[in-house]
Design a protein around this motif. Structure first.
Motif, PDB file in Angstrom:
ATOM      1  N   ILE A  43       0.844  -1.202   0.000  1.00 19.00           N
ATOM      2  CA  ILE A  43       0.000   0.000   0.000  1.00 19.00           C
ATOM      3  C   ILE A  43       0.886   1.263   0.000  1.00 19.00           C
ATOM      4  O   ILE A  43       0.653   2.191  -0.776  1.00 19.00           O
ATOM      5  CB  ILE A  43      -0.924   0.031   1.249  1.00 19.00           C
ATOM      6  N   LYS A  47       1.058   4.190  -2.807  1.00 18.03           N
ATOM      7  CA  LYS A  47       0.833   5.610  -2.483  1.00 18.03           C
ATOM      8  C   LYS A  47       2.008   6.465  -2.936  1.00 18.03           C
ATOM      9  O   LYS A  47       1.831   7.544  -3.510  1.00 18.03           O
ATOM     10  CB  LYS A  47       0.642   5.777  -0.970  1.00 18.03           C
ATOM     11  N   ALA A  72      -0.601  -4.129  -9.878  1.00 19.90           N
ATOM     12  CA  ALA A  72      -1.558  -3.369 -10.685  1.00 19.90           C
ATOM     13  C   ALA A  72      -2.851  -3.055  -9.924  1.00 19.90           C
ATOM     14  O   ALA A  72      -3.272  -1.904  -9.839  1.00 19.90           O
ATOM     15  CB  ALA A  72      -1.871  -4.104 -11.990  1.00 19.90           C
ATOM     16  N   GLY A  73      -3.488  -4.078  -9.369  1.00 17.32           N
ATOM     17  CA  GLY A  73      -4.762  -3.880  -8.686  1.00 17.32           C
ATOM     18  C   GLY A  73      -4.637  -2.947  -7.495  1.00 17.32           C
ATOM     19  O   GLY A  73      -5.505  -2.081  -7.275  1.00 17.32           O
ATOM     20  N   ILE A  74      -3.568  -3.115  -6.733  1.00 14.45           N
ATOM     21  CA  ILE A  74      -3.376  -2.286  -5.529  1.00 14.45           C
ATOM     22  C   ILE A  74      -3.224  -0.820  -5.921  1.00 14.45           C
ATOM     23  O   ILE A  74      -3.823   0.065  -5.302  1.00 14.45           O
ATOM     24  CB  ILE A  74      -2.140  -2.770  -4.746  1.00 14.45           C
ATOM     25  N   LEU A  76      -4.345   0.683  -8.596  1.00 16.74           N
ATOM     26  CA  LEU A  76      -5.631   1.217  -9.070  1.00 16.74           C
ATOM     27  C   LEU A  76      -6.573   1.501  -7.908  1.00 16.74           C
ATOM     28  O   LEU A  76      -7.277   2.516  -7.896  1.00 16.74           O
ATOM     29  CB  LEU A  76      -6.288   0.254 -10.061  1.00 16.74           C
ATOM     30  N   GLU A  77      -6.574   0.623  -6.924  1.00 18.19           N
ATOM     31  CA  GLU A  77      -7.435   0.846  -5.758  1.00 18.19           C
ATOM     32  C   GLU A  77      -7.016   2.092  -4.989  1.00 18.19           C
ATOM     33  O   GLU A  77      -7.856   2.895  -4.582  1.00 18.19           O
ATOM     34  CB  GLU A  77      -7.399  -0.365  -4.833  1.00 18.19           C
ATOM     35  N   LEU A  79      -5.360   4.581  -6.170  1.00 21.54           N
ATOM     36  CA  LEU A  79      -5.634   5.710  -7.065  1.00 21.54           C
ATOM     37  C   LEU A  79      -7.100   6.138  -6.961  1.00 21.54           C
ATOM     38  O   LEU A  79      -7.415   7.328  -6.902  1.00 21.54           O
ATOM     39  CB  LEU A  79      -5.307   5.299  -8.504  1.00 21.54           C
ATOM     40  N   GLU A  80      -7.997   5.169  -6.939  1.00 25.33           N
ATOM     41  CA  GLU A  80      -9.431   5.450  -6.779  1.00 25.33           C
ATOM     42  C   GLU A  80      -9.693   6.199  -5.478  1.00 25.33           C
ATOM     43  O   GLU A  80     -10.406   7.195  -5.458  1.00 25.33           O
ATOM     44  CB  GLU A  80     -10.214   4.135  -6.702  1.00 25.33           C
ATOM     45  N   HIS A  81      -9.106   5.686  -4.386  1.00 23.43           N
ATOM     46  CA  HIS A  81      -9.329   6.314  -3.076  1.00 23.43           C
ATOM     47  C   HIS A  81      -8.761   7.720  -3.032  1.00 23.43           C
ATOM     48  O   HIS A  81      -9.331   8.611  -2.412  1.00 23.43           O
ATOM     49  CB  HIS A  81      -8.717   5.454  -1.963  1.00 23.43           C
ATOM     50  N   ALA A  84      -7.216  10.756  -7.557  1.00 20.38           N
ATOM     51  CA  ALA A  84      -6.261  11.455  -8.417  1.00 20.38           C
ATOM     52  C   ALA A  84      -6.512  11.117  -9.885  1.00 20.38           C
ATOM     53  O   ALA A  84      -6.786   9.967 -10.218  1.00 20.38           O
ATOM     54  CB  ALA A  84      -4.833  11.071  -8.024  1.00 20.38           C
TER      55      ALA A  84
ATOM     56  N   SER B 106      -7.102  -4.097 -13.780  1.00 21.88           N
ATOM     57  CA  SER B 106      -6.635  -5.294 -13.079  1.00 21.88           C
ATOM     58  C   SER B 106      -7.784  -6.244 -12.750  1.00 21.88           C
ATOM     59  O   SER B 106      -8.132  -6.457 -11.595  1.00 21.88           O
ATOM     60  CB  SER B 106      -5.879  -4.894 -11.813  1.00 21.88           C
ATOM     61  N   SER B 109      -6.511  -9.903 -10.714  1.00 19.49           N
ATOM     62  CA  SER B 109      -5.510  -9.649  -9.674  1.00 19.49           C
ATOM     63  C   SER B 109      -5.129 -10.883  -8.872  1.00 19.49           C
ATOM     64  O   SER B 109      -4.061 -10.924  -8.260  1.00 19.49           O
ATOM     65  CB  SER B 109      -6.027  -8.602  -8.708  1.00 19.49           C
ATOM     66  N   ARG B 214     -15.365  -5.485  -9.693  1.00 20.67           N
ATOM     67  CA  ARG B 214     -16.261  -4.355  -9.886  1.00 20.67           C
ATOM     68  C   ARG B 214     -15.746  -3.481 -11.030  1.00 20.67           C
ATOM     69  O   ARG B 214     -14.576  -3.576 -11.411  1.00 20.67           O
ATOM     70  CB  ARG B 214     -16.386  -3.535  -8.607  1.00 20.67           C
ATOM     71  N   TRP B 216     -14.253  -0.374 -12.781  1.00 22.25           N
ATOM     72  CA  TRP B 216     -13.302   0.646 -12.351  1.00 22.25           C
ATOM     73  C   TRP B 216     -13.643   1.951 -13.067  1.00 22.25           C
ATOM     74  O   TRP B 216     -13.669   1.994 -14.282  1.00 22.25           O
ATOM     75  CB  TRP B 216     -11.870   0.202 -12.690  1.00 22.25           C
ATOM     76  N   ILE B 226     -11.722  -3.822 -11.818  1.00 17.95           N
ATOM     77  CA  ILE B 226     -10.790  -4.125 -10.730  1.00 17.95           C
ATOM     78  C   ILE B 226     -11.311  -5.338  -9.962  1.00 17.95           C
ATOM     79  O   ILE B 226     -12.478  -5.386  -9.592  1.00 17.95           O
ATOM     80  CB  ILE B 226     -10.661  -2.944  -9.740  1.00 17.95           C
ATOM     81  N   TYR B 237      -6.790   2.383   3.505  1.00 12.79           N
ATOM     82  CA  TYR B 237      -6.063   3.296   2.623  1.00 12.79           C
ATOM     83  C   TYR B 237      -6.999   4.278   1.950  1.00 12.79           C
ATOM     84  O   TYR B 237      -8.203   4.164   2.079  1.00 12.79           O
ATOM     85  CB  TYR B 237      -5.228   2.555   1.568  1.00 12.79           C
TER      86      TYR B 237
END
Lengths: 237, 237
Positions: A43, A47, A72-74, A76-77, A79-81, A84, B106, B109, B214, B216, B226, B237
């Motif tokens: 994580i 970040k 990749a998945g981490i 994107l997740e 980034l979503e949160h 940005a 992703s 994943s 889900r 993305w 994702i 996070y």
């Protein structure tokens, strides 16, 4: 590594990754900002990559394919949160299933499944349900993280599930460091696998053949595993 | 294409493959003997490659990964029958599952399964059993050859199997020509897939998300799929 990945690294201001992935890339990294990360802390790494990517070109390097048990998945997740709006591209690679398979000949010629035996993020009960379902189909199964650090018994447990559906003669292969230094390949069968489970660890990928898979020999020498695609049912050769 | 594959082609006297794979390699093929093959006749192509390899270096080019629905298995089978002692190496590549996944973010994943809907070499009944088993696990499933030439209905049939186990909101993506000219991506859901089945053909790969997958989005824009790896259960996070 693909030509596309090489180009992305060449274009990056920052390159982030585990030392084991970055060291072989040394000749490509001259003049770049390098951030060597260690296992875990995914994580934080994601970040940091996103923060840097607000103003610089960042290449985050994973082993194999970043989209399969990679970063990749981490990213994107996170980034979503973060909300940005950053331009991001996932560049595919050769995942361990295909790298290991290539060292064995052609064990995954058709359908197959990929299952991780690590119960760090997935409950063991769910892993066992998945193993039952995929072994019951008789397609080859690729096991990632075949021995988790804290759970040395998951591998033997997986083999018990396999034996419910597959003959003891079914080929099983252990591949260590496919296409890397220290490459090692062991080809055995489901009936004999318990004799070599000590060779299984975090750095190996295990391929359990399917109902149609067989050991591939040249003369008396065991070379790997072939899963025929079914042409032999239709053609004579 | 990997650097390793490029080196193998550079070292080859003969390069054999479908025109669609060889044309983009044109700059690498100067001075080599080129054999352009057409779809089908895989056995003949394998025999020809092996005959030439008795006295020359031969590169047989497949799209994606030669070990997954590619030429690797066929060549090894023909080699076994011929009893020829030829030095052969399978060089792994980026299979369509990983190429398509990378265009979507992703979706794969973690665990996943790869199933071909072509019943040319596998009876439809077996394909249906495999689909039931893998969809029942709730892991993402990648469909290769989603519409066979002679059997346009296999894809809709596969979606019916998926609906037995997955919510109608489960994301489904159709990826055409991943990382090639004419790339096209459609992201929809299992409930809406019937509206876009005309976009599915032999040149597409379809990824059906799993229970945890889900869509993305970045803002209001749909970007892909994702499948979280489960870090959200353990970390904030």
């Amino acid at each position: 590594m693909t030509a596309c990945a090489l180009r992305a690294i060449a274009a990056a201001d920052y390159v982030i990754g585990n030392a084991s992935y970055l060291d072989p890339l040394e000749p490509l990294l001259t003049g770049k900002n390098i951030i060597r990360s260690s296992m875990g802390k995914e994580i934080e790494r994601a970040k940091q990559a996103i923060d840097l990517a607000r103003s610089s070109a960042v290449a985050l390097v994973s082993g194999g394919d970043a989209g399969v048990y990679g970063m990749a998945g981490i990213v994107l997740e996170v980034l979503e949160h973060a909300g940005a709006d950053i331009n991001i591209e996932v560049i595919p690679g050769v995942t361990a299933a295909n790298a290991a398979a290539s060292r064995l000949g052609s064990p995954l010629s058709g359908d197959f499944a990929v299952i991780s035996l690590s119960d760090l993020l997935t409950p063991l009960e769910i892993i066992e349900q998945r193993l039952d379902a995929v072994f019951s189909t008789g397609i080859p199964v690729v096991l990632y993280n075949p021995k988790s650090r804290g759970r040395p018994h998951n591998f033997s447990l997986a083999m018990e599930h396999a034996k419910k559906y597959l003959d003891t003669g079914t080929p099983v292969a252990i591949v260590r460091n496919a296409l890397r230094d220290g490459e090692e390949v062991i080809v055995t069968t489901l009936g004999e696998i318990e004799k070599v489970t000590e060779a299984v660890d975090m750095h190996t990928t295990v391929i359990v053949g399917g109902k149609e898979s067989r050991v591939w020999k040249m003369g008396d020498e065991i070379r790997g595993i072939i899963t025929p695609r079914g042409y032999h049912n239709k053609y004579v050769y």
